[in-house]
Write a protein that holds these residues in place. Structure first.
Motif, PDB file in Angstrom:
ATOM      1  N   SER A  88       0.828  -1.206   0.000  1.00 46.82           N
ATOM      2  CA  SER A  88       0.000   0.000   0.000  1.00 46.82           C
ATOM      3  C   SER A  88       0.864   1.259   0.000  1.00 46.82           C
ATOM      4  CB  SER A  88      -0.965   0.017   1.196  1.00 46.82           C
ATOM      5  OG  SER A  88      -2.002   0.974   1.008  1.00 46.82           O
ATOM      6  N   GLY A  89       2.034   1.142  -0.609  1.00 42.70           N
ATOM      7  CA  GLY A  89       2.925   2.284  -0.742  1.00 42.70           C
ATOM      8  C   GLY A  89       3.706   2.639   0.506  1.00 42.70           C
ATOM      9  N   ALA A  90       3.556   1.880   1.591  1.00 42.27           N
ATOM     10  CA  ALA A  90       4.158   2.274   2.860  1.00 42.27           C
ATOM     11  C   ALA A  90       5.674   2.104   2.885  1.00 42.27           C
ATOM     12  CB  ALA A  90       3.537   1.469   4.004  1.00 42.27           C
ATOM     13  N   VAL A  91       6.182   1.074   2.228  1.00 41.42           N
ATOM     14  CA  VAL A  91       7.621   0.817   2.105  1.00 41.42           C
ATOM     15  C   VAL A  91       7.861   0.356   0.670  1.00 41.42           C
ATOM     16  CG1 VAL A  91       9.583  -0.543   2.919  1.00 41.42           C
ATOM     17  CG2 VAL A  91       7.786   0.110   4.527  1.00 41.42           C
ATOM     18  N   PRO A  92       8.921   0.831   0.014  1.00 42.84           N
ATOM     19  CA  PRO A  92       9.175   0.381  -1.355  1.00 42.84           C
ATOM     20  C   PRO A  92       9.340  -1.136  -1.444  1.00 42.84           C
ATOM     21  CG  PRO A  92      10.520   2.298  -0.848  1.00 42.84           C
ATOM     22  CD  PRO A  92       9.892   1.861   0.442  1.00 42.84           C
ATOM     23  N   MET A  93       8.641  -1.729  -2.400  1.00 42.42           N
ATOM     24  CA  MET A  93       8.781  -3.162  -2.648  1.00 42.42           C
ATOM     25  C   MET A  93       8.242  -3.473  -4.033  1.00 42.42           C
ATOM     26  SD  MET A  93       7.245  -6.409  -0.517  1.00 42.42           S
ATOM     27  CE  MET A  93       8.393  -7.708  -0.042  1.00 42.42           C
ATOM     28  N   GLY A  94       8.880  -4.397  -4.720  1.00 47.81           N
ATOM     29  CA  GLY A  94       8.397  -4.865  -6.007  1.00 47.81           C
ATOM     30  C   GLY A  94       8.837  -6.296  -6.191  1.00 47.81           C
ATOM     31  N   GLY A  95       8.456  -6.860  -7.327  1.00 45.66           N
ATOM     32  CA  GLY A  95       8.872  -8.227  -7.579  1.00 45.66           C
ATOM     33  C   GLY A  95       8.304  -8.780  -8.862  1.00 45.66           C
ATOM     34  N   VAL A  96       8.689 -10.011  -9.131  1.00 46.06           N
ATOM     35  CA  VAL A  96       8.218 -10.757 -10.300  1.00 46.06           C
ATOM     36  C   VAL A  96       7.727 -12.113  -9.823  1.00 46.06           C
ATOM     37  CG1 VAL A  96       8.785 -11.647 -12.588  1.00 46.06           C
ATOM     38  CG2 VAL A  96       9.956  -9.609 -11.726  1.00 46.06           C
ATOM     39  N   ILE A  97       6.525 -12.473 -10.228  1.00 43.22           N
ATOM     40  CA  ILE A  97       5.987 -13.804  -9.962  1.00 43.22           C
ATOM     41  C   ILE A  97       6.186 -14.628 -11.230  1.00 43.22           C
ATOM     42  CG2 ILE A  97       4.075 -15.096  -8.964  1.00 43.22           C
ATOM     43  CD1 ILE A  97       2.730 -12.417  -8.334  1.00 43.22           C
ATOM     44  N   VAL A  98       6.768 -15.805 -11.064  1.00 43.71           N
ATOM     45  CA  VAL A  98       7.243 -16.603 -12.197  1.00 43.71           C
ATOM     46  C   VAL A  98       6.581 -17.979 -12.166  1.00 43.71           C
ATOM     47  CG1 VAL A  98       9.301 -17.564 -13.304  1.00 43.71           C
ATOM     48  CG2 VAL A  98       9.443 -15.379 -12.102  1.00 43.71           C
ATOM     49  N   ARG A  99       6.237 -18.471 -13.345  1.00 41.77           N
ATOM     50  CA  ARG A  99       5.646 -19.811 -13.433  1.00 41.77           C
ATOM     51  C   ARG A  99       6.692 -20.882 -13.107  1.00 41.77           C
ATOM     52  NH1 ARG A  99       1.891 -20.598 -18.668  1.00 41.77           N
ATOM     53  NH2 ARG A  99       1.447 -22.523 -17.528  1.00 41.77           N
ATOM     54  N   LYS A 100       6.188 -22.010 -12.662  1.00 36.61           N
ATOM     55  CA  LYS A 100       7.044 -23.082 -12.152  1.00 36.61           C
ATOM     56  C   LYS A 100       8.069 -23.548 -13.178  1.00 36.61           C
ATOM     57  CE  LYS A 100       6.752 -27.878 -10.454  1.00 36.61           C
ATOM     58  NZ  LYS A 100       7.983 -27.739  -9.683  1.00 36.61           N
ATOM     59  N   HIS A 101       7.656 -23.714 -14.427  1.00 42.78           N
ATOM     60  CA  HIS A 101       8.588 -24.277 -15.407  1.00 42.78           C
ATOM     61  C   HIS A 101       9.739 -23.318 -15.716  1.00 42.78           C
ATOM     62  CE1 HIS A 101       5.966 -21.938 -18.128  1.00 42.78           C
ATOM     63  NE2 HIS A 101       6.992 -21.908 -18.957  1.00 42.78           N
ATOM     64  N   ILE A 102       9.490 -22.018 -15.577  1.00 44.24           N
ATOM     65  CA  ILE A 102      10.567 -21.050 -15.793  1.00 44.24           C
ATOM     66  C   ILE A 102      11.554 -21.125 -14.631  1.00 44.24           C
ATOM     67  CG2 ILE A 102      11.112 -18.595 -16.014  1.00 44.24           C
ATOM     68  CD1 ILE A 102       8.391 -18.248 -17.352  1.00 44.24           C
ATOM     69  N   HIS A 103      11.033 -21.093 -13.419  1.00 44.94           N
ATOM     70  CA  HIS A 103      11.908 -21.223 -12.243  1.00 44.94           C
ATOM     71  C   HIS A 103      12.716 -22.512 -12.303  1.00 44.94           C
ATOM     72  CE1 HIS A 103      12.520 -22.996  -8.186  1.00 44.94           C
ATOM     73  NE2 HIS A 103      12.952 -21.772  -7.872  1.00 44.94           N
ATOM     74  N   ASP A 104      12.055 -23.611 -12.615  1.00 44.79           N
ATOM     75  CA  ASP A 104      12.723 -24.912 -12.545  1.00 44.79           C
ATOM     76  C   ASP A 104      13.803 -25.067 -13.612  1.00 44.79           C
ATOM     77  OD1 ASP A 104      11.070 -25.471 -10.442  1.00 44.79           O
ATOM     78  OD2 ASP A 104       9.846 -26.959 -11.490  1.00 44.79           O
ATOM     79  N   ALA A 105      13.682 -24.317 -14.705  1.00 41.09           N
ATOM     80  CA  ALA A 105      14.703 -24.403 -15.757  1.00 41.09           C
ATOM     81  C   ALA A 105      16.073 -23.943 -15.268  1.00 41.09           C
ATOM     82  CB  ALA A 105      14.274 -23.574 -16.963  1.00 41.09           C
ATOM     83  N   PHE A 106      16.085 -23.117 -14.213  1.00 36.97           N
ATOM     84  CA  PHE A 106      17.355 -22.633 -13.658  1.00 36.97           C
ATOM     85  C   PHE A 106      17.934 -23.580 -12.609  1.00 36.97           C
ATOM     86  CE2 PHE A 106      15.251 -18.835 -15.222  1.00 36.97           C
ATOM     87  CZ  PHE A 106      16.285 -18.114 -15.810  1.00 36.97           C
ATOM     88  N   MET A 107      17.118 -24.504 -12.104  1.00 35.47           N
ATOM     89  CA  MET A 107      17.532 -25.325 -10.967  1.00 35.47           C
ATOM     90  C   MET A 107      18.261 -26.580 -11.432  1.00 35.47           C
ATOM     91  SD  MET A 107      16.685 -23.426  -8.525  1.00 35.47           S
ATOM     92  CE  MET A 107      16.254 -21.786  -9.104  1.00 35.47           C
ATOM     93  N   ASN A 108      19.351 -26.372 -12.157  1.00 31.81           N
ATOM     94  CA  ASN A 108      20.198 -27.458 -12.651  1.00 31.81           C
ATOM     95  C   ASN A 108      21.638 -27.167 -12.264  1.00 31.81           C
ATOM     96  OD1 ASN A 108      18.114 -28.956 -14.186  1.00 31.81           O
ATOM     97  ND2 ASN A 108      18.045 -27.087 -15.418  1.00 31.81           N
TER      98      ASN A 108
END
Length: 449
Positions: free
Chosen positions: A294-314
């Protein structure tokens, strides 16, 4: 030379020299001649140093969705500041970051279940673009380096964001930007969409331009497409009916990632946790910021689908999978603010409230359509955009006068983009405050026309 602005008679907390602060996205000289200053906020209002209330018609900068200085959020920040001010999230962690990520992922549709934290919408946009490029390398398709944005799109002010963005003043001072970028056409046509409530009936066919870009560049060169479900900063352009679903179909056809920039539309602005749910489309990534705390503290991010995340976990377990991050990613105070904000949204049913209020809000704003000089009005969720006829001596001048008039004479804050008034109040706005908001906008339009 310093600009004197002595507030000592009304507030010791107010600044008395405006020269040192170079304000972003602001006409600095005009502002400092006649400042629009606020020094306190609560719920639906800001207050000037003199104590005059200012109805917040823009949720700050599209971000204070739960209203201002909400007690649960304030208390959570205070408690966390007293316990632990900072903790690194490179090779170390703290519990609140994992808890906040889980809560945010729970709100996202489909298998969007991994969250990469940053600190702003701009960082979120650049992070998503970097993940898209790195993912294609990880899956053995390193030829996919082209990124596609959209005309009139806004994805922050990093070099990646302004490269895929399509608002010309944000781009033209900064050289050639990133290579390998192309843009879809925007979705707005006043002749076919004027005075639309919700998603316009016309415009889904604009998605077919992606087929043309594929034919031009070859699908094997295209990494990702990034669009806002509602283009906010350019003047509130809702996605036409069927447009986002068609983009999803084309991206699936050619193996292209689809990124939704939900920095504005996330956390209830369109009546659902994310616009992706409203439109029944699961993108490959969602960027967020603003309303997450709600704008109280700066924060951002990216929500990523499972197959994209898992492609890096090698590879070996001890090796860093993605060479990207920020010192303040998952900052303890931001995580505390986010968890408390999500509790407020849930406990007060604010997403559902925004959905229920949308028709009343749209009807009220549309009463302004017969005001002199009003060329178009668009509404979707708790967002409205009102296009005013420009002055003969320069585009944007009437919009600036409207912003000044609203603040100084009507006690109202809203955003302007050129000669467009953009309204996006906190989700706690009451029915009576909707009426007050529209009345003040109407008075402002009358004054500047």
């Amino acid at each position: 030379m310093s600009v004197a602005y002595d507030f000592d008679s009304v507030s010791e907390a107010a600044p008395n020299d405006l020269e040192a602060f170079w304000m972003g996205f602001t006409a600095n000289r005009a502002f400092k001649r006649r400042p629009r200053m606020v020094s306190r906020a609560k719920d639906m209002h800001y207050y000037t140093p003199e104590g005059r209330p200012i109805l917040d018609g823009s949720a700050g900068l599209w971000c204070s969705n739960a209203g201002h200085n909400r007690d649960p959020i304030v208390q959570a920040i205070q408690k966390q500041a007293a316990e632990m001010d900072f903790a690194p999230t490179f090779q170390f962690g703290h519990p609140l970051a994992f808890k906040a990520a889980s809560r945010i992922a729970e709100l996202a549709p489909g298998d969007l279940d991994h969250v990469f934290f940053c600190n702003s919408g701009s960082e979120a946009g650049d992070t998503a673009l970097k993940i898209a490029l790195a993912y294609n390398v990880a899956r053995g398709q390193a030829t996919r380096t082209r990124l596609i944005g959209r005309e009139r799109g806004y994805h922050g002010v990093g070099f990646g964001g302004i490269s895929v963005g399509g608002i010309s003043p944000n781009r033209r001072f900064f050289g050639s930007l990133l290579p390998g970028i192309d843009h879809l056409p925007h979705t707005y046509d006043r002749e076919k969409q004027a005075f639309s409530k919700g998603e316009p009936e016309w415009g889904a066919e604009r998605a077919e331009a992606l087929e043309g870009l594929v034919a031009l560049h070859d699908a094997q060169t295209i990494a990702a497409v990034i669009v806002e479900p509602m283009a906010g900063s350019t003047g509130g352009l809702p996605a036409p009916k069927g447009y986002l679903k068609r983009l999803r179909e084309i991206c699936d056809k050619y193996g292209i990632l689809l990124i939704f920039d939900e920095v504005i539309t996330g956390f209830g602005r369109l009546g659902t946790p994310f616009a992706a749910e409203r439109y029944g489309v699961v993108p490959d990534m969602i960027t967020f910021a603003k309303g997450v705390t709600s704008g109280a503290v700066p924060m951002g991010g990216v929500i990523v689908r499972k197959h994209i995340h898992d492609a890096f976990m090698n590879g070996p377990d001890h090796v860093i999978e993605l060479f990207h991050g920020y010192t303040y990613s998952g900052h303890p105070l931001a995580c505390a603010a986010s968890l408390a904000t999500l509790d407020v949204y849930r406990n007060e049913g604010l997403f559902e409230r925004a959905k229920a209020l949308e028709p009343t809000f749209a009807d009220a704003v549309m009463t302004l359509k017969d005001k002199p000089g009003v060329l178009d009005i668009r509404t979707v969720g708790l967002v409205a955009a009102i296009d005013m006829a420009p002055k003969a001596d320069g585009p944007g001048k009437r919009g600036y006068e409207a912003m000044e008039t609203a603040f100084h004479d009507e006690g109202l804050m809203f955003r302007v983009t050129g000669d467009t008034i953009a309204v996006s109040p906190p989700l706690i706005i009451s029915d009576s405050q909707v009426g007050e908001l529209v009345e003040k906008i109407g008075n402002t339009i009358d004054a500047v026309m």
